[in-house]
Design a protein around this motif. Structure first.
Motif, PDB file in Angstrom:
ATOM      1  N   ARG A  54     -25.293  -2.477  -2.549  1.00 37.01           N
ATOM      2  CA  ARG A  54     -24.037  -2.840  -3.193  1.00 37.01           C
ATOM      3  C   ARG A  54     -22.904  -1.856  -2.868  1.00 37.01           C
ATOM      4  O   ARG A  54     -21.737  -2.142  -3.098  1.00 37.01           O
ATOM      5  CB  ARG A  54     -24.228  -2.892  -4.714  1.00 37.01           C
ATOM      6  N   VAL A  55     -23.245  -0.694  -2.342  1.00 36.66           N
ATOM      7  CA  VAL A  55     -22.228   0.319  -2.045  1.00 36.66           C
ATOM      8  C   VAL A  55     -21.557   0.006  -0.716  1.00 36.66           C
ATOM      9  O   VAL A  55     -22.224  -0.232   0.298  1.00 36.66           O
ATOM     10  CB  VAL A  55     -22.853   1.729  -1.995  1.00 36.66           C
ATOM     11  N   GLU A  56     -20.231   0.010  -0.730  1.00 29.92           N
ATOM     12  CA  GLU A  56     -19.465  -0.195   0.496  1.00 29.92           C
ATOM     13  C   GLU A  56     -19.011   1.132   1.088  1.00 29.92           C
ATOM     14  O   GLU A  56     -19.076   1.337   2.296  1.00 29.92           O
ATOM     15  CB  GLU A  56     -18.252  -1.082   0.225  1.00 29.92           C
ATOM     16  N   TYR A  57     -18.543   2.069   0.223  1.00 29.00           N
ATOM     17  CA  TYR A  57     -18.021   3.336   0.754  1.00 29.00           C
ATOM     18  C   TYR A  57     -18.021   4.395  -0.349  1.00 29.00           C
ATOM     19  O   TYR A  57     -17.771   4.085  -1.524  1.00 29.00           O
ATOM     20  CB  TYR A  57     -16.605   3.155   1.284  1.00 29.00           C
ATOM     21  N   LEU A  58     -18.287   5.633   0.053  1.00 31.10           N
ATOM     22  CA  LEU A  58     -18.264   6.773  -0.855  1.00 31.10           C
ATOM     23  C   LEU A  58     -17.390   7.865  -0.250  1.00 31.10           C
ATOM     24  O   LEU A  58     -17.375   8.065   0.961  1.00 31.10           O
ATOM     25  CB  LEU A  58     -19.676   7.345  -1.077  1.00 31.10           C
TER      26      LEU A  58
ATOM     27  N   ASP B 133      -7.589  13.021   9.517  1.00 33.11           N
ATOM     28  CA  ASP B 133      -7.185  11.814  10.229  1.00 33.11           C
ATOM     29  C   ASP B 133      -7.270  10.601   9.310  1.00 33.11           C
ATOM     30  O   ASP B 133      -7.998  10.593   8.310  1.00 33.11           O
ATOM     31  CB  ASP B 133      -8.073  11.613  11.459  1.00 33.11           C
ATOM     32  N   TYR B 134      -6.548   9.590   9.678  1.00 34.39           N
ATOM     33  CA  TYR B 134      -6.491   8.320   8.946  1.00 34.39           C
ATOM     34  C   TYR B 134      -7.892   7.752   8.718  1.00 34.39           C
ATOM     35  O   TYR B 134      -8.671   7.608   9.656  1.00 34.39           O
ATOM     36  CB  TYR B 134      -5.623   7.352   9.736  1.00 34.39           C
ATOM     37  N   ASP B 135      -8.184   7.442   7.458  1.00 35.67           N
ATOM     38  CA  ASP B 135      -9.462   6.835   7.091  1.00 35.67           C
ATOM     39  C   ASP B 135      -9.180   5.500   6.416  1.00 35.67           C
ATOM     40  O   ASP B 135      -8.825   5.457   5.241  1.00 35.67           O
ATOM     41  CB  ASP B 135     -10.236   7.758   6.139  1.00 35.67           C
ATOM     42  N   PRO B 136      -9.297   4.393   7.139  1.00 36.22           N
ATOM     43  CA  PRO B 136      -8.944   3.094   6.555  1.00 36.22           C
ATOM     44  C   PRO B 136      -9.838   2.672   5.401  1.00 36.22           C
ATOM     45  O   PRO B 136      -9.473   1.773   4.643  1.00 36.22           O
ATOM     46  CB  PRO B 136      -9.089   2.130   7.736  1.00 36.22           C
ATOM     47  N   ASN B 137     -11.003   3.328   5.241  1.00 32.46           N
ATOM     48  CA  ASN B 137     -11.931   2.943   4.185  1.00 32.46           C
ATOM     49  C   ASN B 137     -11.680   3.659   2.863  1.00 32.46           C
ATOM     50  O   ASN B 137     -12.202   3.241   1.833  1.00 32.46           O
ATOM     51  CB  ASN B 137     -13.377   3.228   4.633  1.00 32.46           C
ATOM     52  N   GLY B 138     -10.908   4.748   2.880  1.00 31.34           N
ATOM     53  CA  GLY B 138     -10.682   5.524   1.667  1.00 31.34           C
ATOM     54  C   GLY B 138      -9.871   4.775   0.625  1.00 31.34           C
ATOM     55  O   GLY B 138      -9.082   3.885   0.948  1.00 31.34           O
ATOM     56  N   VAL B 139     -10.042   5.169  -0.640  1.00 26.58           N
ATOM     57  CA  VAL B 139      -9.369   4.445  -1.723  1.00 26.58           C
ATOM     58  C   VAL B 139      -7.855   4.586  -1.651  1.00 26.58           C
ATOM     59  O   VAL B 139      -7.126   3.647  -1.980  1.00 26.58           O
ATOM     60  CB  VAL B 139      -9.889   4.899  -3.107  1.00 26.58           C
ATOM     61  N   ILE B 140      -7.351   5.755  -1.240  1.00 27.84           N
ATOM     62  CA  ILE B 140      -5.900   5.931  -1.173  1.00 27.84           C
ATOM     63  C   ILE B 140      -5.320   5.039  -0.077  1.00 27.84           C
ATOM     64  O   ILE B 140      -4.281   4.387  -0.265  1.00 27.84           O
ATOM     65  CB  ILE B 140      -5.535   7.408  -0.922  1.00 27.84           C
ATOM     66  N   ALA B 141      -5.982   4.976   1.077  1.00 28.13           N
ATOM     67  CA  ALA B 141      -5.514   4.086   2.148  1.00 28.13           C
ATOM     68  C   ALA B 141      -5.598   2.625   1.720  1.00 28.13           C
ATOM     69  O   ALA B 141      -4.693   1.834   2.009  1.00 28.13           O
ATOM     70  CB  ALA B 141      -6.340   4.313   3.413  1.00 28.13           C
ATOM     71  N   GLN B 142      -6.676   2.270   1.025  1.00 27.59           N
ATOM     72  CA  GLN B 142      -6.828   0.886   0.563  1.00 27.59           C
ATOM     73  C   GLN B 142      -5.675   0.493  -0.360  1.00 27.59           C
ATOM     74  O   GLN B 142      -5.098  -0.590  -0.235  1.00 27.59           O
ATOM     75  CB  GLN B 142      -8.156   0.741  -0.189  1.00 27.59           C
TER      76      GLN B 142
END
Length: 841
Positions: free
Chosen positions: A109-113, A302-311
């Motif tokens: 169920r985990v997508e990203y940490l 560097d840019y992390d498209p998966n992070g919550v702030i980027a989301q």
């Protein structure tokens, strides 16, 4: 009859409950205790590599779908404490031992940490030359970015009239009507420049809240830690009341929402601030009219498209049309950090965000501390620059930086440096742009600059950091139109290889004579982005685009096909100078302020606000009338005071108003004759007097001193025996204006048109006359839509269309009959499924 079917469903229910129990086991066989590194960000992977199994770590998580009670039970069963929820990213914050975090990462169920860690606030430390120069004033930088030029322009309507307010003054665009979120350490809204308290409550600061264990709590002072947020908020939209309007922010008329991420703020607290901003900026459900969020915080990477702030940055930009501004960081560098040690803020590197570099106070060079992007990866470069050195703005009380205000000689404003101080300049600009052009949103036709494989600077095979081969197709590489406008109108000429002293890493000689150009066609580099932002030009470009899209001015976009590039071809025609004839003999200028008196009982030092204000005296002025109204008595604080207005007409240091005033109720009235010796000069106004307050600390423990709100209204009467033209240049340390007002009793019709104003203008009528229809492709006109084509089809083939409609009606009837055919067993099945779902919940 249905007993076997019911037995089957009950058996299925029992089996599902047993499976839930098994899944909730923290030691389930299908969970890898070593973890899944592909689901974790770099920080978390590195921390887990060095941590023991028992080390407790805070982790922000995202699930593949919204979190349920079932999910919460599994999380707790894994030994993790659920500390907070983040519904917009289907996740939240957990804390637990490293070994349990590893197991958690393997859960399907985990997508990203990502590791939750403290944020960096980009206020300049002393080792980077953080000691301010108190002789440099904050209000100079509003001139540097040409905000004052934008305020000074009169506005010509699309039909050719000069826009005016109810009091006949010229309308100006200064951001009034649009709210900007200051997401940082909060603000001390008791400061006079925030209008959170009476008598002007609600005019400036709409909401001030601090994040804590129970979420967001509204409070007058949401900045109780570093104090940086109070300073930043003043640059964004402070009204300058504690300086008689002198030290106003960029969007001086705009509104402010202050969110304090709390003491020891972390990524998750900031995420919660962005969630709050998103929830309160949904189109159609946006009571504060929030269109911008300014962020002077982050961490390098560097840019992390998966992070919550980027989301959330993406969702705010693409779904709500909010401009998200981030500081580039204060880590200096040279631009050669392309194999590691990237110096720019990971969140500023998000394509949909606007990244801001810090320039010197006069905007002519990059500061020594401003982070350089990797020269071989354009998405790490700043987008634009703004002054970040020695920025004077509102000072907090009772915070880490409060003590420096006394050493600088002012308790209400202070000077500090950093990309944190550059960013709010752009936050205020974005507020003005979205106020004049509310249609601005995501530029579906333009993407952030990116190097894949080959880099613009290094050439073949030198592209560094994140490589996204689908960059030109992916949804989240698009930019906000505010960014595109700021880039196209920024001033770059003369700034290539222009660096402030103090950065030994940067030789500052590697930009070629023919500059590097971004996809906009404009010069762009890893130090200053596209250059110094220009509010005046950006407003003209933004408004031009709005006129192209909303051609009947009803607030509805009728022509979304027009882009920023289309408007760029026309926008310079909007900036012009006009001569405005008026039918009056009087000119008016008015302002408001807060006279504050602070007596430090311990040292005996007495501090006053600086209430100097200037009014230009044109040739032909014969009389000056001034009304000064002050709220000297306040029963709630036990305050009593006595103030008067000082007026120096000839810039000779004398008080020409002394002994000339008459008092009526709470107002003083002054009438002064004006002769030629005062023409073409600045009249200096100041407030003096005394006040005492007995229990102000009960209302405000920080700003508890005597505070007297006041207004000043000045009218100049002109001799119109010959024509008079009012035109003057702004002072470099101040902003003021003059407007026509109602004529005097001596005015008659023979004076019509004798008094004119020559002013810079935003000429919307000229732009409207230049707009041409834009082809949207496809070979048909905009009127050739579905219904038009259908009408043509019926006209050409009437019998065939009638036959087709009859067949369609028959098919619909058959489908309706089939839908009604339900058996008793079908109905019972549906009931049982509903019961199972209810039990599972």
């Amino acid at each position: 009859m249905a007993t076997p079917r019911r037995t089957l469903f009950v058996s299925a229910l029992v089996l599902q409950l047993l499976m839930v129990g098994a899944a909730a086991s923290p030691l389930a066989d299908d969970i890898n205790p070593l973890g899944d590194a592909s689901k974790m960000n770099t920080d978390l992977n590195e921390r887990l590599d060095e941590a023991s199994d028992a080390t407790v770590l805070p982790v922000i998580f995202q699930l593949v779908s919204p979190m349920t009670a079932h999910d919460e039970a599994i999380i707790e069963g894994m030994g993790l404490d659920l500390l907070g929820e983040a519904p917009l990213v289907d996740g939240g914050l957990v804390e637990g031992a490293a070994i349990d975090v590893r197991r958690f990462s393997s859960w399907e169920r985990v997508e990203y940490l990502e590791l939750d860690k403290p944020l960096d606030f980009f206020y300049l430390p002393s080792e980077w030359g953080g000691q301010p120069n108190p002789g440099i004033m904050m209000h100079e930088t509003t001139h540097v970015v040409r905000a004052t030029d934008a305020w000074d322009r009169v506005i010509v309507s699309p039909s050719g009239e000069i826009l005016r307010e109810v009091d006949l003054s010229f309308t100006e665009w200064d951001g009034d009507g649009t709210a900007i979120v200051d997401l940082y350490t909060g603000v001390d809204a008791g400061h006079p420049d925030y209008d959170y308290l009476e008598p002007w409550s609600g005019e400036k600061t709409l909401y001030s809240a601090k994040y804590g264990p129970s979420g967001w709590v509204e409070t007058r002072n949401s900045d109780t830690s570093s104090g940086h947020g109070t300073h930043v908020g003043g640059t964004i939209a402070g009204n300058g009341d504690a300086s008689a309007g002198r030290r106003a922010g960029v969007a001086k008329g705009g509104q402010l929402v202050a969110l304090g991420t709390g003491d020891g703020a972390s990524i998750f607290a900031a995420e919660q601030g962005l969630e709050w901003t998103y929830t309160h900026s949904v189109p159609g459900q946006n009571p504060y009219h929030i269109r911008v969020v300014s962020n002077s915080w982050g961490t390098n990477g560097d840019y992390d498209p998966n992070g919550v702030i980027a989301q959330l940055t993406d969702r705010l930009t693409y779904e709500n049309g909010v401009a998200v501004i981030f500081a580039a960081s204060n880590s200096g560098g040279s631009g050669a950090e392309c194999s590691g040690d990237l110096r720019t803020n990971v969140y500023a590197n998000t394509p949909s965000a606007i990244s801001v570099a810090a320039l010197t106070h006069d905007g002519t060079a990059v500061t020594s501390f401003s982070s350089r992007g990797c020269m071989n990866q354009q998405h790490t470069w700043p987008d634009v620059g703004a002054p970040g050195r020695d920025i004077w703005a509102t000072a907090p009380r009772g915070t880490a930086i409060d003590a420096s205000t006394r050493t600088q000689g002012d308790l209400y404003y202070m000077s500090i440096s950093g990309t944190s101080m550059a960013t709010p300049h752009v936050g205020g600009m974005a507020g003005i742009l979205l106020d004049v052009a509310p249609s601005l949103g995501a530029a579906d036709y333009h993407r952030d600059d990116h190097d894949f494989g080959d880099s613009l600077v290094g050439g073949d095979g030198t592209a560094a950091y994140g490589q996204f081969e689908d960059w030109n197709e992916r949804n989240n590489s698009r930019v906000h139109e505010v960014e595109l406008i700021l880039e196209l109108t920024a001033r770059y000429e003369g700034m290539e290889n222009s660096c402030e002293d103090g950065n030994a890493d940067d030789s500052c000689n590697d930009i070629p004579e023919e500059c590097y150009r971004s996809a906009t066609g404009q010069c762009h580099d890893w130090r200053i982005g596209h250059g110094l932002t220009d509010v005046d030009a950006a407003v003209a470009l933004a408004r031009t685009l709005q006129l192209m899209r909303d051609q009947d001015a009803d607030g509805i976009v009728d022509h979304p096909e027009y882009t920023v590039f289309d408007a760029f071809e026309l926008y310079e025609s909007m900036m012009t100078t006009v001569s405005i004839p008026t039918n009056t003999d009087r000119i008016r200028h008015a302002w408001k302020g807060d006279w504050n008196h602070f007596n430090n009982g311990q040292t005996g030092a007495v501090y006053y606000t600086e209430d100097s204000h200037y009014v230009w005296i044109p040739n032909g002025t014969v009389r000056l009338e001034a009304t000064f109204s002050a709220t000297e008595v306040d029963l709630d604080t036990g305050q009593a005071g006595a103030l008067q207005l000082a007026i120096d007409l000839g810039e000779d240091g004398s008080d020409d108003a002394q002994g000339q005033g008459n008092r009526l109720a709470d107002s003083w009235y002054y009438v002064l004759p004006v002769d030629e010796s005062a023409w073409g000069k600045w009249a200096h106004f100041d407030v003096s007097g005394s006040a005492v307050t007995l229990w102000g600390f009960l209302n405000d423990i920080e700003f508890f001193e005597s505070r007297v709100p006041y207004t000043v209204d000045v009218m100049l009467t002109m001799d119109l025996s010959q024509p008079v033209n009012v035109q003057f240049e702004q002072r470099p340390d101040f902003y003021t204006d003059l407007n026509p007002t109602t004529p005097s009793e001596d005015y008659d019709g023979s004076m019509d048109g004798m008094l004119t104003f020559t002013r810079p203008a935003y000429d919307q009528a000229t732009v409207v006359s230049l707009i041409q229809p834009k082809s949207t492709g496809g070979g048909t006109s905009s009127s050739d839509g579905f219904f038009s084509n259908l009408g043509g089809l019926i006209a050409d083939h009437p019998l065939a269309v009638i036959f087709s409609l009859l067949m369609l009606a028959g098919a619909a009837g058959t489908a309706g009959y089939a839908v009604r055919l339900q058996t008793e067993d079908d109905i019972e099945d549906a009931v049982l499924v509903a019961e199972i779902d209810e039990l599972k919940r």
